[in-house]
Design a protein around this motif. Structure first.
Motif, PDB file in Angstrom:
ATOM      1  N   THR A  21       1.222  -1.138  -0.149  1.00  0.00           N
ATOM      2  CA  THR A  21       0.303  -0.036  -0.540  1.00  0.00           C
ATOM      3  C   THR A  21       0.605   1.235  -0.177  1.00  0.00           C
ATOM      4  OG1 THR A  21       0.200   0.033   1.834  1.00  0.00           O
ATOM      5  CG2 THR A  21      -1.260  -1.594   1.358  1.00  0.00           C
ATOM      6  N   PRO A  22       0.511   2.331  -0.321  1.00  0.00           N
ATOM      7  CA  PRO A  22       0.891   3.011   0.060  1.00  0.00           C
ATOM      8  C   PRO A  22       1.439   4.154   0.924  1.00  0.00           C
ATOM      9  CG  PRO A  22      -0.948   3.550  -1.883  1.00  0.00           C
ATOM     10  CD  PRO A  22      -0.966   2.562  -0.895  1.00  0.00           C
ATOM     11  N   LEU A  23       2.209   4.567   1.210  1.00  0.00           N
ATOM     12  CA  LEU A  23       2.401   5.219   2.862  1.00  0.00           C
ATOM     13  C   LEU A  23       1.861   6.821   2.821  1.00  0.00           C
ATOM     14  CD1 LEU A  23       4.509   4.586   4.565  1.00  0.00           C
ATOM     15  CD2 LEU A  23       5.873   6.566   3.855  1.00  0.00           C
ATOM     16  N   PRO A  24       0.974   6.513   3.895  1.00  0.00           N
ATOM     17  CA  PRO A  24      -0.042   7.223   4.226  1.00  0.00           C
ATOM     18  C   PRO A  24       0.482   8.752   4.600  1.00  0.00           C
ATOM     19  CG  PRO A  24      -0.696   5.197   5.793  1.00  0.00           C
ATOM     20  CD  PRO A  24       0.416   5.179   5.231  1.00  0.00           C
ATOM     21  N   ALA A  25      -0.245   9.674   4.160  1.00  0.00           N
ATOM     22  CA  ALA A  25       0.188  11.112   4.166  1.00  0.00           C
ATOM     23  C   ALA A  25      -0.725  12.057   3.951  1.00  0.00           C
ATOM     24  CB  ALA A  25       0.897  11.343   2.635  1.00  0.00           C
ATOM     25  N   GLY A  26      -0.184  13.190   4.219  1.00  0.00           N
ATOM     26  CA  GLY A  26      -2.079  13.633   4.280  1.00  0.00           C
ATOM     27  C   GLY A  26      -2.094  14.497   6.034  1.00  0.00           C
ATOM     28  N   PRO A  27      -2.929  15.660   6.069  1.00  0.00           N
ATOM     29  CA  PRO A  27      -3.434  15.377   7.336  1.00  0.00           C
ATOM     30  C   PRO A  27      -4.009  14.399   8.088  1.00  0.00           C
ATOM     31  CG  PRO A  27      -4.021  17.908   5.985  1.00  0.00           C
ATOM     32  CD  PRO A  27      -3.581  16.452   5.634  1.00  0.00           C
TER      33      PRO A  27
END
Length: 443
Positions: free
Chosen positions: A104-110
């Motif tokens: 999975t993509p590495l979680p990012a964002g607020p």
């Protein structure tokens, strides 16, 4: 808190019992009848959107890498997060891919979760609209079930260890409170009933169940019930007048606006009033039980105190209690709205304009009305408790204090607590035979 309900307590006089029963029982019956009339029978079925599949998994690998150059956007336009970037390997524990490793993509964002190897997380399955056979996974959040269970167990053990049987009864009252809220109050408001009426009836139900279950069926508890009920009604009336005078609509928060989109028939103004009443109930219970217990303890410590002396001494305790509780109420509301308060601080508008905005005015009205209702509970409950306790002592009800104890004595409360009861053995406070003897007056 630690009093044993199995210990025998002296019964209240028949006249006191009859008056309390004739007052409390009709109020309880009226509350139950009102709940039956308002009980939601046709709750609207929410429209369920297509649920995104969610599965549990465990992080096995985290790989970070430099983020690609961000696309140029006009100045002032909200852009995406600058990182982190990379991939996460997850061992899937549920669903069609259980037992497999997925990436999975590495979680990012607020607000994105920060993951490490070994973390137990929740995956969401995403399907490609162009090709439903193609799917991918994203990390939604951490699994929180087990930590919450341990915390709840620690919470229950701490209450029972300290409160013993009364602590166990308090846990039962907590369960009953949530059952009434989830089974009657929320469905009733959702079904279009008057939120204020549902809140008052639901709060009265909670009050009857919790107070009698936690503190036993005693004259002292009945006084607390009457004081709480009277203060709840006063809080509802004051809230109605205050919100009308300040022209509050109930749309002061983003949650209320979002709710109005999903349930158009909900009265948000009434919902604001319901929140004030229900939010006041917990603190009112604390104050009324404390005042009723204080009067009882003073009367047992010194039977020579008249009604007026009992009232004055217990009111001094109530003033100290209120002084700290008022701050508790304001800080509780401020803590619940801290993010929005910070946003308002960063606002460039004048302070007077911010304070009179819908949101701030709503919080000011909520705190002020709850505090006034709380203050009213002290003299109301203390007066009732003084009348009931003095009536229970027969001839001492109307008798004046001994000449050596003038009513205006400033240390009346301390003297009452330290003076021995008539006929008590030397060294026994108030004639009690043991430190654990309950002073609750049974019906």
């Amino acid at each position: 808190m630690g009093a044993d309900h199995t210990r025998p307590a002296p019964s209240a006089p028949p006249g006191v019992r009859r008056i309390l029963v004739a007052t409390v029982v009709p109020l309880f019956v009226l509350t139950v009848l009102a709940a039956l009339v308002l009980w939601p029978r046709h709750t609207p079925t929410p429209e369920h959107a297509a649920d995104v599949p969610r599965y549990h998994g465990t992080v096995t690998r985290v790989v970070t890498e430099p983020c690609p150059p961000a696309a140029e956007v006009p100045e002032g336009t909200p852009g995406g997060s600058a990182g982190p970037c990379g991939t996460v390997g997850v061992a899937v524990e549920q669903g069609p891919d259980a037992g497999r490793q997925v990436e999975t993509p590495l979680p990012a964002g607020p607000g994105a979760p920060t993951v490490e190897v070994g973390d137990r997380i929740v995956l969401v399955e995403l399907l490609d609209p162009a090709d439903p056979a193609t799917k991918s996974y994203n990390i939604a959040e951490h699994q929180r079930g087990k930590p919450l269970i341990w915390l709840a167990a620690l919470f229950a053990v701490a209450i029972v260890a300290f409160g013993r049987w009364r602590g166990l009864a308090a846990l039962g009252g907590l369960v009953a409170s949530f059952a009434i809220l989830l089974g009657f109050v929320l469905p009733g408001i959702g079904a279009g009933q008057s939120p204020l009426l549902v809140a008052i009836v639901g709060s009265a139900l909670i009050m009857f169940v919790v107070l009698y279950l936690t503190h036993g069926i005693t004259a002292q508890t009945s006084v607390a019930v009457l004081g709480t009920l009277g203060s709840l009604v006063l809080t509802g009336v004051l809230g109605t007048l205050a919100t009308a005078a300040t022209h509050l609509t109930g749309f002061g928060s983003e949650d209320a606006t979002t709710l109005s989109m999903f349930q158009r028939d909900v009265d948000l103004h009434g919902l604001l009033l319901a929140g004030i009443v229900i939010g006041s109930l917990g603190v009112l219970d604390d104050v009324t039980v404390t005042q009723a217990a204080t009067v009882t303890e003073l009367a047992h410590a010194n039977p020579g105190l008249s009604r007026l002396q009992l009232y004055r001494a217990a009111t001094r305790v109530g003033r100290a209690h209120i002084a700290s509780t008022v701050n508790t109420i304001v800080l509780a509301y401020a803590g619940a709205s801290l993010p929005l308060l910070l946003l308002l601080v960063a606002d460039s508008r004048p302070v007077s304009e911010i304070l009179t905005s819908e949101f701030m005015a709503q919080e000011i009205v909520r705190s002020a009305v709850a505090t006034i209702g709380l203050i009213a509970a002290v003299p109301l409950t203390t007066g009732l408790a003084a009348v009931v306790t003095a009536a229970g002592r027969g001839g001492a009800a109307g008798s004046a204090a001994p000449a050596s104890r003038p009513p205006a004595e400033p240390d009346a409360a301390l003297a009452a607590l330290s003076a021995p009861r008539a006929g008590a053995a030397p060294g026994a406070l108030g004639g009690r035979t043991g430190p654990e003897r309950s002073t609750d007056t049974a019906w």
